[in-house]
Design a protein around this motif. Structure first.
Motif, PDB file in Angstrom:
ATOM      1  N   ASN A 150      -0.756   0.972   3.885  1.00 36.27           N
ATOM      2  CA  ASN A 150       0.191   1.134   2.784  1.00 36.27           C
ATOM      3  C   ASN A 150      -0.222   2.332   1.946  1.00 36.27           C
ATOM      4  OD1 ASN A 150      -0.482  -2.176   2.801  1.00 36.27           O
ATOM      5  ND2 ASN A 150       1.630  -1.598   3.135  1.00 36.27           N
TER       6      ASN A 150
ATOM      7  N   ARG B 285       3.683  -7.215   3.943  1.00 35.49           N
ATOM      8  CA  ARG B 285       3.056  -6.452   5.026  1.00 35.49           C
ATOM      9  C   ARG B 285       3.491  -6.968   6.393  1.00 35.49           C
ATOM     10  NH1 ARG B 285      -3.093  -5.963   2.571  1.00 35.49           N
ATOM     11  NH2 ARG B 285      -2.741  -4.082   1.339  1.00 35.49           N
TER      12      ARG B 285
ATOM     13  N   GLY C 158      -2.231  -2.411   9.866  1.00 35.29           N
ATOM     14  CA  GLY C 158      -1.279  -1.586   9.144  1.00 35.29           C
ATOM     15  C   GLY C 158      -1.905  -0.816   7.997  1.00 35.29           C
TER      16      GLY C 158
ATOM     17  N   TYR D 160       3.104  -1.076  10.046  1.00 44.17           N
ATOM     18  CA  TYR D 160       2.152  -1.957  10.716  1.00 44.17           C
ATOM     19  C   TYR D 160       2.478  -2.019  12.202  1.00 44.17           C
ATOM     20  CZ  TYR D 160       5.875  -5.488  10.612  1.00 44.17           C
ATOM     21  OH  TYR D 160       7.057  -6.162  10.776  1.00 44.17           O
TER      22      TYR D 160
ATOM     23  N   THR E 267      -3.173  -9.946  -2.241  1.00 46.96           N
ATOM     24  CA  THR E 267      -3.367  -9.889  -0.792  1.00 46.96           C
ATOM     25  C   THR E 267      -4.665 -10.547  -0.347  1.00 46.96           C
ATOM     26  OG1 THR E 267      -4.348  -7.687  -1.042  1.00 46.96           O
ATOM     27  CG2 THR E 267      -1.988  -7.797  -0.552  1.00 46.96           C
TER      28      THR E 267
ATOM     29  N   GLU F 194      -9.313  -6.183   4.509  1.00 45.72           N
ATOM     30  CA  GLU F 194      -8.571  -5.165   3.761  1.00 45.72           C
ATOM     31  C   GLU F 194      -9.543  -4.167   3.154  1.00 45.72           C
ATOM     32  OE1 GLU F 194      -5.546  -4.878  -0.113  1.00 45.72           O
ATOM     33  OE2 GLU F 194      -6.154  -6.815   0.717  1.00 45.72           O
TER      34      GLU F 194
ATOM     35  N   THR G  97      -2.289  -7.958  13.885  1.00 42.94           N
ATOM     36  CA  THR G  97      -1.525  -7.020  13.065  1.00 42.94           C
ATOM     37  C   THR G  97      -2.470  -6.055  12.380  1.00 42.94           C
ATOM     38  OG1 THR G  97       0.119  -8.753  12.642  1.00 42.94           O
ATOM     39  CG2 THR G  97       0.196  -6.806  11.240  1.00 42.94           C
TER      40      THR G  97
ATOM     41  N   MET H 138       4.693  -3.231  -0.950  1.00 45.30           N
ATOM     42  CA  MET H 138       4.182  -4.099   0.115  1.00 45.30           C
ATOM     43  C   MET H 138       5.129  -5.227   0.498  1.00 45.30           C
ATOM     44  SD  MET H 138       0.072  -4.375  -0.526  1.00 45.30           S
ATOM     45  CE  MET H 138       0.111  -4.604  -2.293  1.00 45.30           C
TER      46      MET H 138
ATOM     47  N   ASP I  53       4.917   2.337   4.139  1.00 42.37           N
ATOM     48  CA  ASP I  53       4.067   1.317   4.738  1.00 42.37           C
ATOM     49  C   ASP I  53       4.461   1.139   6.193  1.00 42.37           C
ATOM     50  OD1 ASP I  53       5.843  -1.389   4.994  1.00 42.37           O
ATOM     51  OD2 ASP I  53       6.404  -0.288   3.194  1.00 42.37           O
TER      52      ASP I  53
ATOM     53  N   SER J  98      -9.166  -0.704   0.475  1.00 42.53           N
ATOM     54  CA  SER J  98      -8.208   0.063  -0.313  1.00 42.53           C
ATOM     55  C   SER J  98      -8.931   0.975  -1.294  1.00 42.53           C
ATOM     56  CB  SER J  98      -7.256  -0.861  -1.083  1.00 42.53           C
ATOM     57  OG  SER J  98      -7.958  -1.584  -2.075  1.00 42.53           O
TER      58      SER J  98
END
Length: 854
Positions: free
Chosen positions: A686, A211, A684, A706, A251, A631, A682, A199, A704, A633
């Motif tokens: 990963n 990022r 993106g 973005y 993050t 986020e 933004t 990242m 990764d 994940s």
């Protein structure tokens, strides 16, 4: 240090600190207001939850017996979390029950029927350990105490790199990169390590992005530094790679952290000496582009521990660049073409002294002093040609000597008292000061190379901080944790600058045609936070919190002119949710709001004209920016592979944006500055993996990317402000492979690439790097020798950056001749015996000042 305006802006925070300290003192004397010893996810397992071990539901006979204990690493003394504890039937040698240790290494097995049992402890990287046969009678509650697990340093055919931690680990709130497994970074600095961290991206100047955003906070052992506040890139060059144990990428920080750092926080964890006695470590390296030397010693006896360290690194590197820019003058294009060659001779050093003392069994005091120095000297020649339309107007030649010097000191004094596991109170204090000199001296030459005039810019800056912080945390029942605290930061920034000119001989005198002045900037911050963690029986973990920060600013320019910068208050919430799924997968979702205050160099009003075609100047009236982050994940371990995938989004208003405008005083030149005019969106993703192909061969890497949309304002052709926007996609990837060979040999290869990155007024060039290294450990395991090469093919890295706006266009090309071959050596001497686990310490975390941009 001036503190004008402090009373009105900080009085509520000081009152909060006083009340909180009084409450904490009462807690220290009389104990917590309830809540038993930690359990569940904090101190044990939920007795009501149906246990499952190795995929088979528990079928052990029920009773009221109990076995508990704590697992610790025999070498570091730290708790071993998430290890497996199996309850074995000694007659059949088969497991009949089991559990795992929590974050503190604690475990418990309950509802055990009378009988004889044996415990087996196992975890990746440790030797399996079996207890003696244990007899449980009716109602027995047995505490086996601290159980030490021995690291397994053998290479076994049937396991995966036994005794070696995985390259990438995922914790509840962060991603951990174990840097001490990296061969090729030995003899380097922290920037060499961060280039390999998932990242993160590091450009040719050492600026770090997370990022795609440079709005991050960098901590060292959870501690800030004033030199980091002024320049992240330079601070990282002072930290030797050989001393870095791991890098934590956070993050979605909780409310406990300062609200600064729009993209997140990077915490660099250094190797901590847990040895008992007197030791000395020597690390050295020599290469065609740089050399280093590090000495670290420690002494520990009884309750007292002392550590002393020093590290220095010197570079010697050549670079060349070209600049082609066009500005409109009365509708007619003026083009400037520049060719430059440079020889860089930077020297970095860092020296540390640390002491810790155990006041009592549950109380400790730590003190640290860190001194950093930077001596960056550059010799540059600039040959510039100017064209008006198609007609050559003239040529200039400048020999420029740049001096970018700094020294910083950080002093910490911290106290922590532990009442019982997960219940503790701490007081942290810090004083920091950085002196920064950013000067240049230029000889102006004619076409024949003869000296015609001289110029000098003097710019001295200081950044001083005093921080007071107190924190308290306590478990509630068996599955909840409450944290709260308060903090005050008093910051003072001073900048003074002037230009001097002279002829071919004689003294230099003050230049009345160029600006001179000063900035006195006082910033006082008061903050308080509360955070609550709750773990459900269905393996959901909720961590919610909020942080309130009030910032008061008093600023004057040229000693007497006040700057109208209003005070502001921010409420920054955070929510983190995770869910453990079957098969070992974990899903996490997070939301948080972050604020980003401007850094020292972004405020610095000194117009740096070392290159008169590209002048940089800060803006002291900058306000902070606010960013909302989301986020999602998922991570999982599938056989011998670890996978992590994440989607993220950032929404920033009032963004601190770097803009470039034509100069009003020098035709054809460009001024680079900062303004609060930007909007950034933004989005993106990963993807990272770590897999072990064999017991001696591992590969890890990731992709990764973005997409970013930016909107801002700039000067238009008619002289009025004009809205501009830009958008684009940036993609990057990295790949690392390690081979462990026989007789102490090891080989590692690494490669990284980042495509061009969109900016508001153009595109920043892409970059790449690769390296190959080999290391041989000495037979006595006290040291090693290695050989590594970086970018050894071709002629270095070329980076092309473009800039477009209604009034100007620019193309700059930088050629960095960074091929490097280096030899590294390390050796450890001294008497070494391992001591018992030390209590952890806490310290100040000032995560709140924006780092430098390109």
């Amino acid at each position: 240090m001036k503190t004008k305006g402090f009373t009105s802006s900080i009085r509520p925070a000081l009152l909060a600190v006083f009340l909180f300290t009084s409450l904490s003192a009462a807690i220290a004397q009389f104990g917590p207001p309830g809540g038993g010893p930690p359990g569940g996810s904090f101190g044990g397992q939920d007795d009501k939850k149906k246990k499952e071990f190795n995929g088979v539901a528990e079928d052990a006979p029920k009773g009221n017996g109990k076995i508990s204990g704590i697992l610790i690493d025999s070498t570091s003394g730290k708790p071993v979390e998430f290890a497996t504890i199996a309850l074995i039937n000694p007659t059949t040698n088969k497991p009949i029950d089991g559990t795992t240790s929590d974050e503190k290494g604690k475990f418990s097995l309950t509802k055990l029927a009378p009988g004889q049992y044996r415990l087996q402890y196992s975890f990746i990287g440790y030797k399996n350990t079996d207890s003696k046969t244990i007899t449980i009678a009716k109602g027995t509650e047995l505490n086996v105490g601290n159980v030490q697990l021995q690291p397994d340093v053998r290479q076994l055919n049937e396991v995966v790199i036994t005794g070696q931690a995985p390259m990438i680990e995922e914790k509840v709130d962060r991603l951990v990169y174990n840097a001490d497994k990296d061969v090729t970074t030995k003899g380097g600095d922290a920037t060499d390590v961060l280039k390999r961290v998932p990242m993160l991206s590091v450009d040719l100047d050492g600026n770090v992005s997370l990022r795609g955003s440079q709005n991050i906070r960098v901590l060292i052992n959870n501690k800030p530094s004033t030199i980091v506040a002024s320049s992240v890139a330079d601070a990282l060059k002072q930290l030797p790679a050989d001393m870095i144990k791991s890098v934590e990428v956070i993050t979605s920080p909780s409310a406990k952290y300062d609200a600064e750092g729009a993209a997140g926080i990077i915490n660099i964890v250094t190797k901590k000496n847990t040895l008992h006695g007197l030791t000395l470590n020597v690390d050295a390296g020599a290469g065609i582009r740089g050399s280093n030397l590090g000495l670290n010693g420690s002494y520990r006896q009884g309750k007292l521990g002392i550590s002393l360290g020093g590290f220095g690194r010197a570079f010697y590197n050549r670079a060349s660049s070209s600049l082609d820019q066009t500005t409109l003058i009365g509708g007619v294009p003026m083009r400037t073409s520049q060719q430059a060659t440079a020889f860089d001779k930077p020297l970095f050093g860092q020296y540390t002294l640390g002491l810790d003392y155990d006041l009592a069994k549950n109380q400790s005091l730590t003190a640290n002093i860190r001194y950093g120095t930077r001596n960056f000297v550059q010799e540059q020649n600039q040959l510039t040609s100017t064209y008006f339309g198609d007609s050559l107007q003239g040529k200039t030649n400048r020999d420029v000597d740049r001096k970018d010097l700094s020294n910083s000191v950080d002093i910490n004094l911290d106290y922590i008292r532990t009442f019982k596991p997960q219940q503790e109170w701490s007081i942290s204090t810090q004083y920091s000061r950085t002196g920064l000199v950013n000067n240049f001296y230029a000889d102006l030459l004619n076409n024949g190379g003869e000296l015609t005039a001289r110029q000098r810019n003097l710019n001295n800056n200081t950044n001083q901080e005093i921080t007071l912080q107190t924190d308290y945390q306590t478990p509630i029942q068996k599955n909840q944790l409450l944290e709260f605290g308060a903090k005050v930061i008093m910051r003072q920034v001073d900048s003074r600058y002037q230009y001097q000119v002279g002829g071919t001989t004689g003294d230099l005198v003050f230049d009345p045609t160029n600006p001179s002045g000063s900035l006195n900037y006082s910033q006082n911050i008061g903050a308080g936070y509360v955070s609550y963690t709750y773990v459900t029986p269905t393996k959901y973990t909720f961590k919610v919190g909020t942080r309130y920060e009030h910032t008061g600013i008093t600023a004057t320019s040229n000693e007497t002119t006040p700057l109208a910068i209003p005070s502001y208050s921010n409420l920054v919430p955070s929510i983190n949710v995770s869910k453990s799924l079957k098969g070992g997968a974990t899903v996490k979702a997070a939301y948080n709001r972050r604020i980003q205050r401007p850094g020292l160099q972004q405020l610095n009003p000194n117009p740096n004209a070392a290159n008169p075609q590209n002048i940089s100047v800060g803006n002291p009236t900058l306000r902070p920016e606010l960013t909302d982050n989301v986020e999602l994940s998922i991570s999982s371990t599938i056989k011998k592979s670890y996978l992590n995938a994440a989607l993220f989004g950032r929404l920033t208003n009032n963004a601190l944006t770097q803009i470039r405008l034509p100069s009003d005083t020098l035709a054809g030149s460009i001024i680079t500055t900062f303004q609060n005019i930007g909007v950034q969106r933004t989005f993106g993703a990963n993807l990272f993996f770590n897999t072990n192909l064999t017991s001696k061969w591992s590969i890890n890497g990731g992709l990764d990317g973005y997409f970013v949309y930016m909107q801002g304002m700039t000067a238009g052709v008619d002289g009025r402000s004009q809205q501009i926007s830009n958008q684009g996609l940036s993609i990057g990837g990295r790949l690392m492979s390690q081979w462990t060979l026989n007789k102490g040999w090891g080989v590692q290869g690494f490669g990284f690439y980042r495509s061009p990155q969109p900016q508001l007024q153009g595109t920043m060039g892409g970059m790449y790097m690769y390296s190959l290294g080999v290391k041989k450990d000495f037979a006595n395991k006290r040291g090693s020798i290695g050989l590594a090469a970086e970018n050894f093919l071709g002629n270095g890295v070329t980076m092309r950056t473009t800039l477009d706006s209604p009034l100007l266009s620019q193309t700059s090309v930088m050629n960095l001749y960074n091929q490097n071959v280096k030899v590294t050596f390390s050796y450890r001497i001294g008497k070494m015996t391992f001591e018992e686990k030390k209590k952890k310490s806490k310290s100040v975390n000032n995560d709140d000042v924006k780092g430098e941009m390109n």
